[in-house]
Design a protein around this motif. Sequence first.
Motif, mmCIF file in Angstrom:
data_model
loop_
_atom_site.group_PDB
_atom_site.id
_atom_site.type_symbol
_atom_site.label_atom_id
_atom_site.label_comp_id
_atom_site.label_asym_id
_atom_site.label_seq_id
_atom_site.Cartn_x
_atom_site.Cartn_y
_atom_site.Cartn_z
ATOM 1 N N ALA A 101 4.587 -2.529 1.085
ATOM 2 C CA ALA A 101 4.881 -2.711 2.503
ATOM 3 C C ALA A 101 3.748 -2.149 3.359
ATOM 4 C CB ALA A 101 6.204 -2.035 2.860
ATOM 5 N N ILE A 102 3.214 -0.978 2.969
ATOM 6 C CA ILE A 102 2.069 -0.398 3.674
ATOM 7 C C ILE A 102 0.860 -1.342 3.591
ATOM 8 C CG2 ILE A 102 0.381 1.488 3.619
ATOM 9 C CD1 ILE A 102 2.640 3.314 2.634
ATOM 10 N N THR A 103 0.604 -1.860 2.386
ATOM 11 C CA THR A 103 -0.522 -2.778 2.197
ATOM 12 C C THR A 103 -0.442 -3.963 3.144
ATOM 13 O OG1 THR A 103 -0.819 -2.185 -0.139
ATOM 14 C CG2 THR A 103 -1.643 -4.333 0.554
ATOM 15 N N PHE A 104 0.710 -4.611 3.194
ATOM 16 C CA PHE A 104 0.821 -5.830 3.993
ATOM 17 C C PHE A 104 0.856 -5.548 5.490
ATOM 18 C CE2 PHE A 104 2.285 -7.587 -0.113
ATOM 19 C CZ PHE A 104 1.406 -8.664 -0.186
ATOM 20 N N CYS A 105 1.387 -4.384 5.904
ATOM 21 C CA CYS A 105 1.316 -4.016 7.324
ATOM 22 C C CYS A 105 -0.131 -3.903 7.777
ATOM 23 C CB CYS A 105 2.056 -2.696 7.558
ATOM 24 S SG CYS A 105 3.852 -2.831 7.659
ATOM 25 N N LEU A 106 -0.949 -3.232 6.973
ATOM 26 C CA LEU A 106 -2.356 -3.065 7.320
ATOM 27 C C LEU A 106 -3.127 -4.376 7.205
ATOM 28 C CD1 LEU A 106 -3.012 0.421 5.702
ATOM 29 C CD2 LEU A 106 -2.953 -0.131 8.139
ATOM 30 N N SER A 152 -6.667 -8.617 8.835
ATOM 31 C CA SER A 152 -6.898 -10.067 8.908
ATOM 32 C C SER A 152 -7.278 -10.478 10.324
ATOM 33 C CB SER A 152 -5.642 -10.832 8.476
ATOM 34 O OG SER A 152 -5.358 -10.627 7.122
ATOM 35 N N TYR A 153 -6.550 -9.924 11.288
ATOM 36 C CA TYR A 153 -6.763 -10.287 12.690
ATOM 37 C C TYR A 153 -8.146 -9.857 13.186
ATOM 38 C CZ TYR A 153 -5.826 -10.552 17.722
ATOM 39 O OH TYR A 153 -5.877 -10.843 19.056
ATOM 40 N N LEU A 154 -8.635 -8.707 12.716
ATOM 41 C CA LEU A 154 -9.907 -8.164 13.195
ATOM 42 C C LEU A 154 -11.086 -8.490 12.294
ATOM 43 C CD1 LEU A 154 -8.716 -4.614 14.345
ATOM 44 C CD2 LEU A 154 -9.044 -6.655 15.761
ATOM 45 N N SER A 155 -10.864 -9.251 11.250
ATOM 46 C CA SER A 155 -11.924 -9.493 10.265
ATOM 47 C C SER A 155 -13.116 -10.242 10.843
ATOM 48 C CB SER A 155 -11.360 -10.252 9.066
ATOM 49 O OG SER A 155 -10.763 -11.464 9.468
ATOM 50 N N GLY A 176 -14.395 -6.103 1.249
ATOM 51 C CA GLY A 176 -13.024 -6.488 0.935
ATOM 52 C C GLY A 176 -12.633 -6.229 -0.508
ATOM 53 N N CYS A 177 -13.618 -6.197 -1.404
ATOM 54 C CA CYS A 177 -13.322 -5.946 -2.824
ATOM 55 C C CYS A 177 -13.073 -4.470 -3.129
ATOM 56 C CB CYS A 177 -14.493 -6.434 -3.693
ATOM 57 S SG CYS A 177 -14.698 -8.220 -3.787
ATOM 58 N N ILE A 178 -13.535 -3.597 -2.253
ATOM 59 C CA ILE A 178 -13.580 -2.168 -2.595
ATOM 60 C C ILE A 178 -12.191 -1.536 -2.693
ATOM 61 C CG2 ILE A 178 -14.330 0.087 -1.717
ATOM 62 C CD1 ILE A 178 -16.836 -1.295 -0.629
ATOM 63 N N GLY A 179 -11.249 -1.974 -1.896
ATOM 64 C CA GLY A 179 -9.974 -1.277 -1.814
ATOM 65 C C GLY A 179 -8.968 -1.590 -2.906
ATOM 66 N N PHE A 180 -9.245 -2.549 -3.774
ATOM 67 C CA PHE A 180 -8.251 -2.943 -4.774
ATOM 68 C C PHE A 180 -8.145 -1.942 -5.925
ATOM 69 C CE2 PHE A 180 -8.903 -6.905 -2.543
ATOM 70 C CZ PHE A 180 -7.659 -7.509 -2.579
ATOM 71 N N ALA A 181 -9.277 -1.470 -6.443
ATOM 72 C CA ALA A 181 -9.261 -0.554 -7.593
ATOM 73 C C ALA A 181 -8.533 0.758 -7.301
ATOM 74 C CB ALA A 181 -10.688 -0.290 -8.067
ATOM 75 N N ILE A 208 -6.340 -2.316 4.086
ATOM 76 C CA ILE A 208 -7.471 -2.389 5.006
ATOM 77 C C ILE A 208 -8.521 -3.374 4.506
ATOM 78 C CG2 ILE A 208 -9.422 -1.067 5.929
ATOM 79 C CD1 ILE A 208 -7.529 1.378 5.921
ATOM 80 N N SER A 209 -8.782 -3.374 3.200
ATOM 81 C CA SER A 209 -9.837 -4.232 2.655
ATOM 82 C C SER A 209 -9.348 -5.652 2.363
ATOM 83 C CB SER A 209 -10.408 -3.617 1.384
ATOM 84 O OG SER A 209 -9.432 -3.540 0.369
ATOM 85 N N ALA A 210 -8.090 -5.801 1.952
ATOM 86 C CA ALA A 210 -7.620 -7.106 1.489
ATOM 87 C C ALA A 210 -7.621 -8.156 2.596
ATOM 88 C CB ALA A 210 -6.223 -6.977 0.894
ATOM 89 N N GLY A 211 -7.263 -7.762 3.821
ATOM 90 C CA GLY A 211 -7.284 -8.729 4.918
ATOM 91 C C GLY A 211 -8.684 -9.219 5.206
ATOM 92 N N VAL A 212 -9.661 -8.301 5.137
ATOM 93 C CA VAL A 212 -11.061 -8.682 5.336
ATOM 94 C C VAL A 212 -11.532 -9.576 4.197
ATOM 95 C CG1 VAL A 212 -13.425 -7.793 5.550
ATOM 96 C CG2 VAL A 212 -11.516 -6.569 6.623
ATOM 97 N N PHE A 213 -11.150 -9.221 2.967
ATOM 98 C CA PHE A 213 -11.535 -10.034 1.810
ATOM 99 C C PHE A 213 -11.038 -11.460 1.975
ATOM 100 C CE2 PHE A 213 -10.535 -11.956 -2.259
ATOM 101 C CZ PHE A 213 -11.730 -11.817 -2.948
#
Length: 490
Positions: free
Chosen positions: A78-83, A88-91, A107-112, A139-144
């Motif tokens: 839930a935290i992941t998708f809120c961020l 996504s909006y600011l990417s 965008g790849c950095i935050g997954f590991a 934070i990274s996934a939306g940009v990715f």
Amino acid sequence: MVSSGLPDEFPSGLPHRDMSEVEPPKDQQHPVKWYRSSMFNITIVGLCSFSCPGIWSAMNSLGAGGAASPNLINAANAITFCLMVLSSYLSSALMYFVGVKGALIFGCIGFAPFAAGLYTNNRYGNEWLVLLGAALCGISAGVFWAAEASIAIAYPEPWNRGKALGYWLSFKLFGQMLGGAINLGLNANNDKAGQVSYTVFLVFIAIQAAGPFIGFFLNSPDKVERKDGKKVDLTITQNPWLEIKATTKLFFTKKFLLLLLWIGNAVFSESVFFTYLAMWFSVRSRALGSLMSGIVPVIGGNILGWWLDRNSISLKIRSRVAFWTLVVIQGAWWTWATVLVTRFKETKPTFDWTTPGFGAAFGVFVFLAMGFQLNYLFLYFIVHNIAETDEEIIRYAALIRGTESAWEALSYGLESLTLFTEAGGVYMSFAIWAVAIYPAWHLLRHFGVHRPLVGDESYPASIERVDEKGVISSGTSSGDEGGNEKTVKV
């Protein structure tokens, strides 16, 4: 002269398409270096998708990230998708400063870190790293997502765009299938309930950590060589503030607002069927589920894609058959799931693949996973048919991903509550499916049909139209200032 009704808010048939989408003869194409070609770059993006969101999906398909209890992992998601809604909006603004290649690597950095959090929770019971990793991932996934979508749409030649999109989207499911195979191999002998072997996460961390390094092989837009000789133009990076304003304005059009509930119907279910897997199945059955939730959606998605690409059949028929088929089969699956979880609340089973009744209980999970992929693909089809330009395709895609993230944040947040964990999520998904049908149909029924849809006037007076068979015709629209019925003189 022929006159027909023209919608204000939605054009009849397909929007304008550039005739350069037809591939020219080979001797008229520009020579390109293989490591500068569009398909090389799409392969790099695909490999990043494989290593990052693909492996994330593989972990999620274990059921609650492989944990014994789904509550903490659902809260983290839930935290992941809120961020992701915000990122996504600011990417586009970020891409203005670091470029599309920099955005992809970032965008790849935050997954590991999220995979590391699951590992420490699984092995040591640590919880704080799960939540921190979830935040970094959001934070990274939306940009990715914004970066990979921009590349996949803008880098290929027009006549390769459809193939490139299909090629790119396949990598995520390949990651899920590989992860599922690893899960099954390591947990094949565990026929009890509980958490998945922590060894799985060491493999996942290694694969996800490779993602940023793969991204360095991407060519920046100015270095890409296309067979049509044109330079890549990512207008999303030219003026971030205007892009954000244009995307915001598009959100409030009737076309997109009619899609909001259908987007929820498409993605709210993800946490529901993965929680269902975690609640009622043994470890090795969950590992099997993580594999099958990659294989079956690939098959179903290709069948739907084949149908939607049948240009010999009118747009009206293709869209309506696909829509009502999805509506009916999803209704059947949610009815099936509702009956099962209502029973499971009382009996508290743990299904292994040797347990009587396993097939009926496991089958609904597989079908719901396939339904998620079918809906996702169908949303891209809708975007293709309501957007007027490539820039609008990118904006609509960004809006869909941000809206999906909001729905999934709600879904995972609710699934972290004990009240929803056993059955409430299934009941709510069933309700969302029911209320989403009419608004989506109100939009879809205009595909390939010359009828007015009253709304704001978002189309210019001078337009080009493509009929159901793909033939372009010119026309001029006229009407009163109130947005009432207009005519097109062809």
